[in-house]
Design a protein around this motif. Structure first.
Motif, mmCIF file in Angstrom:
data_model
loop_
_atom_site.group_PDB
_atom_site.id
_atom_site.type_symbol
_atom_site.label_atom_id
_atom_site.label_comp_id
_atom_site.label_asym_id
_atom_site.label_seq_id
_atom_site.Cartn_x
_atom_site.Cartn_y
_atom_site.Cartn_z
ATOM 1 N N LYS A 1 44.718 105.606 14.392
ATOM 2 C CA LYS A 1 44.604 104.435 15.253
ATOM 3 C C LYS A 1 43.161 104.237 15.709
ATOM 4 N N MET A 2 42.503 105.309 16.107
ATOM 5 C CA MET A 2 41.120 105.200 16.548
ATOM 6 C C MET A 2 40.210 104.775 15.396
ATOM 7 N N ALA A 3 40.414 105.342 14.222
ATOM 8 C CA ALA A 3 39.594 104.981 13.062
ATOM 9 C C ALA A 3 39.748 103.507 12.723
ATOM 10 N N ALA A 4 40.973 102.997 12.795
ATOM 11 C CA ALA A 4 41.204 101.583 12.489
ATOM 12 C C ALA A 4 40.455 100.687 13.470
ATOM 13 N N ALA A 5 40.456 101.053 14.748
ATOM 14 C CA ALA A 5 39.751 100.247 15.751
ATOM 15 C C ALA A 5 38.248 100.247 15.497
ATOM 16 N N ILE A 6 37.686 101.416 15.141
ATOM 17 C CA ILE A 6 36.245 101.504 14.879
ATOM 18 C C ILE A 6 35.873 100.725 13.624
ATOM 19 N N GLU A 7 36.687 100.837 12.590
ATOM 20 C CA GLU A 7 36.388 100.153 11.333
ATOM 21 C C GLU A 7 36.471 98.638 11.491
ATOM 22 N N ARG A 8 37.370 98.159 12.359
ATOM 23 C CA ARG A 8 37.426 96.713 12.621
ATOM 24 C C ARG A 8 36.166 96.237 13.336
ATOM 25 N N ALA A 9 35.685 97.053 14.271
ATOM 26 C CA ALA A 9 34.518 96.661 15.055
ATOM 27 C C ALA A 9 33.211 96.846 14.286
ATOM 28 N N PHE A 10 33.180 97.809 13.365
ATOM 29 C CA PHE A 10 31.958 98.120 12.615
ATOM 30 C C PHE A 10 32.275 98.132 11.117
ATOM 31 N N PRO A 11 32.425 96.961 10.495
ATOM 32 C CA PRO A 11 32.732 96.931 9.056
ATOM 33 C C PRO A 11 31.667 97.675 8.250
ATOM 34 N N GLY A 12 32.124 98.535 7.356
ATOM 35 C CA GLY A 12 31.216 99.304 6.515
ATOM 36 C C GLY A 12 30.714 100.591 7.127
ATOM 37 N N MET A 13 31.026 100.839 8.408
ATOM 38 C CA MET A 13 30.590 102.076 9.058
ATOM 39 C C MET A 13 31.332 103.273 8.450
#
Length: 690
Positions: free
Chosen positions: A182-194
């Motif tokens: 869940k946390m990874a999905a939130a970060i990936e949405r906010a920072f595409p390509g991170m």
């Protein structure tokens, strides 16, 4: 791997500290080609391209290429702080109250008696470590749910820090990774390509510090390895080479570059692994049950053991740590839990620098001249190295190496060692011989580590000596350990690159069990193993595996309450696993405790798909023997010693030492008391007498 033999060429390129080696094989005819070019440490892809250009120039054209394999030390170099490989800014998201676990670690002191010893610099600075309100118990049950508000808060904090990569490590996520996902999905949405690394994805095992450390190492390496592989693939395409690129992993298996870019922690020991894999392949062809792999290159010497055709594998190591006499020093590096070829390594190679210390004693290493400036005889340095000592002693040509492509200035070697000789009040030859004896003694230690210290008698082993300098020192080391047979591969100087051409595709997976054997139903264990096998099959299928996968299953087992485990090989029933563990414990420690509960900690599986075999290479017919000789310093005097070209050796000829056997990529020193003969394409040395 799917290989089309009609496409002709398979190429393996190994980037070492001094040379970049290329081995190419025509899969239709079995004809081999080898190339050595200087490494380019600041931009290793340039050395790869230079090796390919040299191959194409030799062939007069660029043949069709189906398979391109690569081993690299870029991950290790980045962790060691090499210039132009600065580590990126990494953020670490973890359970509230646990952000300092990665800095506290196990409180191991790498130097027990040093009051000022410093630990490795944390890969994520304290201000970049973010605690999160969430909690699971050790069974994976949710004690405090991860809220959307917490995910949004973490995203806002990351926006203020602007990291290059993020690692996520939550408490007990090996048992339930829902919060990490869940946390990874939130970060990936906010920072595409991170680049985002989840600890439970790459290391789903208990022991939080090791799991968090593995995730951080992976996150720190991901931008560096990704950029390197992108540069390399773009440069290859510019040359019209648009084929899948495979990279050697630490476990001795290949993986597609795309997978490696996501899991760079799996290639930290990429470079050393390929040589052992090549040695295992040679051992199987020679029907040798017990073989020592000895690889001495320009910078380091490495040793490993192969028993019954199987390379010895360990499951945890410390990346970028220090070694003492070939042993890894606990607490000096970053723990990484990935399978890796179990090697002992020491800073002892052709470029290792000799010097006289403050006490007036001759020392060798650990500093190396590397590829730049290289040994004194290369013409760019005045510091004496092991290679210079071998030139002075007459073991190496004083004119040129690498088939005449690398000019040698013997006078510079002599001048560099003369500076040491004056300080020692010894002759130049005595000083050179002392350098060789010291480095031989250092390398003998690593051979003992992988044999004597692991319960093996080295006298029961044959030694495969390779690397640019291994054949020069093989006889001396074998004498030291009582080994009677030394095997020199066809192209020992590029043998690690040849390992890339025979290594299988490999994917490793692990599942935490943490249950007593008597509590596990056979059907439950069967389901777990089936799931691991399916994951292995999918991973291989995604990487173009054509051959049917083979599986190796092991369990980490202990008595309940112990803090260490022993590996138990594949068994189908829990009670069989327990019985094998009792026997393994008794063999290792001299006793078992059958009244204690046996706990299965983890289950591991190795999924392997072998490379389709090429046409067996035919040995080139022996050319006319060339008579030459060189004065070699032996036992305090110069001895006129025959110098033979390996290509001129007939199969029925026995060569009595002392003798020198030269070839494009190395020189073999047949010491007094040894005999040499050709065994197919392999040069076999045998010790005479008792």
């Amino acid at each position: 791997m799917s290989i089309n033999n009609d496409a002709a060429m398979r190429i393996g390129i190994d980037v070492g500290g001094t040379f970049t080696d290329l081995a190419a094989l025509d899969a239709r005819t079995g004809v081999r080609h080898v190339v050595k070019v200087p490494s380019t440490p600041r931009a290793p892809e340039e050395g790869v391209l230079a090796a390919l250009d040299a191959l194409f120039a030799r062939l007069g054209s660029r043949p069709p290429i189906e398979y391109l394999a690569h081993s690299t030390t870029i991950a290790t170099n980045a962790l060691l702080g090499q210039m132009h490989l600065e580590l990126p800014r990494v953020a670490f998201v973890t359970t509230h109250g646990f952000r300092d676990v990665v800095e506290i670690g196990r409180q191991n002191r790498s130097e027990v008696y040093n009051l000022f010893v410093s630990r490795p610099r944390p890969l994520a600075a304290r201000e970049d470590r973010i605690g999160v309100r969430e909690r699971l118990d050790f069974n994976g049950n949710v004690l405090e749910a991860l809220s959307d508000a917490e995910c949004e808060r973490v995203v806002r904090e990351l926006q203020t820090r602007n990291p290059d990569a993020v690692a996520i490590g939550f408490l007990h996520s090996y048992a339930n990774d829902a919060h990490e996902r869940k946390m990874a999905a939130a970060i990936e949405r906010a920072f595409p390509g991170m680049p985002v690394t989840r600890s439970a994805q790459i290391d789903p095992e208990y022991r939080e510090y090791e799991r968090f450390s593995t995730a951080l190492v992976n996150a720190a390496l991901q931008p560096i390895v990704q950029r390197y592989l992108d540069r390399l693939r773009d440069a290859l395409r510019e040359r019209g080479i648009d084929v899948p690129l495979y990279v050697m992993q630490s476990n001795g298996g290949m993986a597609l570059a795309e997978r490696v870019a996501r899991l760079p922690a799996a290639i930290i020991e990429s470079g050393p692994a390929s040589g052992v894999i090549a040695a295992a392949d040679l051992a199987r062809g020679a029907n040798a049950r017990r073989v020592l792999s000895f690889d001495m290159g320009g910078t380091t010497a490495k040793a490993g053991t192969i028993v019954d055709g199987t390379v010895q594998i360990a499951n945890e190591f410390e990346a970028a740590g220090t070694t003492h006499s070939g042993r890894s020093v606990k607490g000096s590096g970053y723990p990484v839990r990935f399978p890796f070829v179990d090697l002992a390594e020491i800073s002892a190679g052709g470029g290792t620098i000799a010097f006289v210390d403050e006490a007036g004693a001759l020392r060798v290493g650990p500093l190396s001249a590397g590829a730049d400036p290289g040994p004194a005889c290369y013409g760019n340095s005045d510091r004496a190295t092991v290679t210079d000592a071998n030139v002075v002693l007459g073991r190496l040509s004083g004119e040129a190496l690498a088939g005449g492509t690398l000019p040698i200035d013997a006078s510079r070697s002599r001048a560099a060692i003369a500076a040491l000789a004056r300080a020692l009040r010894m002759s130049v030859e005595e000083t050179a011989a002392g350098i060789v004896r010291i480095v031989d003694a250092q390398m003998a230690k690593v051979l003992r580590i992988v044999t004597v210290e692991r319960g093996y008698d080295p006298r029961e082993f044959a030694m495969v000596a390779f690397g640019g300098n291994g054949p020069l020192h093989g006889c001396a080391l074998a004498d030291e350990l009582g080994i009677r047979t030394v095997l020199i591969p066809a192209d020992p100087g590029v043998f690690s690159a040849q390992g890339l051409l025979v290594a299988p595709l490999r994917a490793s997976f692990v599942h935490t069990v943490m249950r007593a054997a008597h509590e596990i139903a056979p059907a439950e264990l069967e389901t777990l193993v089936r799931d691991l096998r399916e994951r292995g099959e999918r991973a291989l299928a995604e990487q173009n595996a054509a051959q049917q996968a083979q599986f190796a299953l092991t369990y980490d087992v202990r008595y309940r309450g112990q803090s260490f485990e022993l590996a138990v090989e594949e068994r189908t029933l829990p009670e069989e696993i327990a019985e094998r563990f009792h026997a393994a414990h008794a063999q290792r420690y001299g006793y078992d405790v059958r009244e204690e509960a046996v706990e299965i900690v983890t289950a591991r599986i190795d999924a392997v798909a072998a490379l389709e075999p090429p046409v067996a290479p035919a040995r080139e017919p022996a050319r006319d023997a060339q008579s030459a000789s060189r004065d070699v310093w032996l036992d305090g005097a110069r001895v006129k010693t025959p110098v033979l070209q390996r290509t001129s050796l007939a199969a029925d000829v026995t060569i009595e030492g002392p003798a020198l056997i030269e070839q494009y990529d190395t020189c073999t020193f047949v010491a007094p008391g040894w005999l040499a003969r050709m065994a197919g394409a392999m040069l076999q040395l045998e010790r005479t007498g008792a």
